[in-house]
Design an enzyme around this catalytic site. Structure first.
Site, PDB file in Angstrom:
ATOM      1  N   LYS A 195      35.057  41.466  38.683  1.00  0.00           N
ATOM      2  CA  LYS A 195      35.886  42.677  38.718  1.00  0.00           C
ATOM      3  C   LYS A 195      36.919  42.422  39.812  1.00  0.00           C
ATOM      4  CE  LYS A 195      36.621  47.308  38.229  1.00  0.00           C
ATOM      5  NZ  LYS A 195      36.559  48.184  37.049  1.00  0.00           N
ATOM      6  N   GLY A 197      38.502  45.035  33.682  1.00  0.00           N
ATOM      7  CA  GLY A 197      39.688  45.680  34.209  1.00  0.00           C
ATOM      8  C   GLY A 197      39.403  47.087  34.700  1.00  0.00           C
TER       9      GLY A 197
END
Length: 208
Positions: free
Chosen positions: A33, A106
């Site tokens: 991430k 995302g």
């Protein structure tokens, strides 16, 4: 080079992190991430790390950790931080294992701004990644799903397909047909999200 899979959603809160954990488990992939906002609510990296059970996958640390639960460009502005997107892209080569895929999660959807000039969809193109779209049924979700599919087609970004989360709805079949992208699987709602659930759902995904 190993496969890069970018997990995006048709909106916020549609189940990207749980879906990412299932994909990581299914492929024994690594997880990243790159930009985490909303630190006070915990991190998606910690969530995924706690949900996978295979001994291979590695959850890599974030490039940016920002406190505000907002879009990356706003959270960075509030903390007087400049997000260096090319620098983040350059990190991929250093963290991606040679023998397994890298699942990149995302923030929100494709048009979430990372900086004043760069949006998530630009980031995906710079990463040279394939996309999995996470969708969920809610009022307006057909519009959000098809807009997501359309902009990916306009940018000529390769899409692996859809993963739906939550309660099943007949809209799913229509979204699949209208978009032309295949169904990779669905992750049902559950009151207990744990490693057993993630492993069970991972085995049902059609990713290979």
């Amino acid at each position: 080079m190993s496969q890069r899979i970018f997990v995006t959603g048709i909106g916020t809160g549609v189940g990207k992190t749980l879906t990412s954990a299932c994909i990581v488990e299914a492929l024994q992939a690594d997880y990243w991430k790159p930009i985490q906002t909303g630190l006070l609510e915990g991190t998606d990296t910690d969530t995924v790390k706690g949900l996978i059970s295979n001994p291979v996958s590695v959850c890599h640390p974030e490039a940016y950790r920002l406190e505000a639960p907002a879009s990356p460009h706003l959270a960075a502005r509030l903390e007087h931080v400049t997000i260096d997107v090319p620098g983040v892209v350059a990190q991929v080569a250093g963290i991606q294992p040679s023998a397994r895929p890298l699942v990149i999660e995302g923030a929100g959807g494709l048009m979430v701004p990372l900086t004043e000039q760069i949006f998530t969809i630009d980031f995906i193109q710079q990463l040279d990644a394939k996309v999995i779209i996470v969708a969920q049924n809610y009022l307006g979700s057909i519009n959000h799903a098809l807009l997501t599919a359309q902009v990916l087609k306009q940018r000529d970004i390769p899409v692996m397909g859809w993963i739906f989360s939550g309660a099943h709805h007949t809209n799913e079949d229509e979204v699949i047909g209208w978009s032309g992208y295949p169904l990779l699987g669905r992750i049902p709602h559950t009151a207990l999200v744990n490693r057993t659930f993630v492993k069970e759902q991972a085995e049902k995904l059609s990713l290979r």
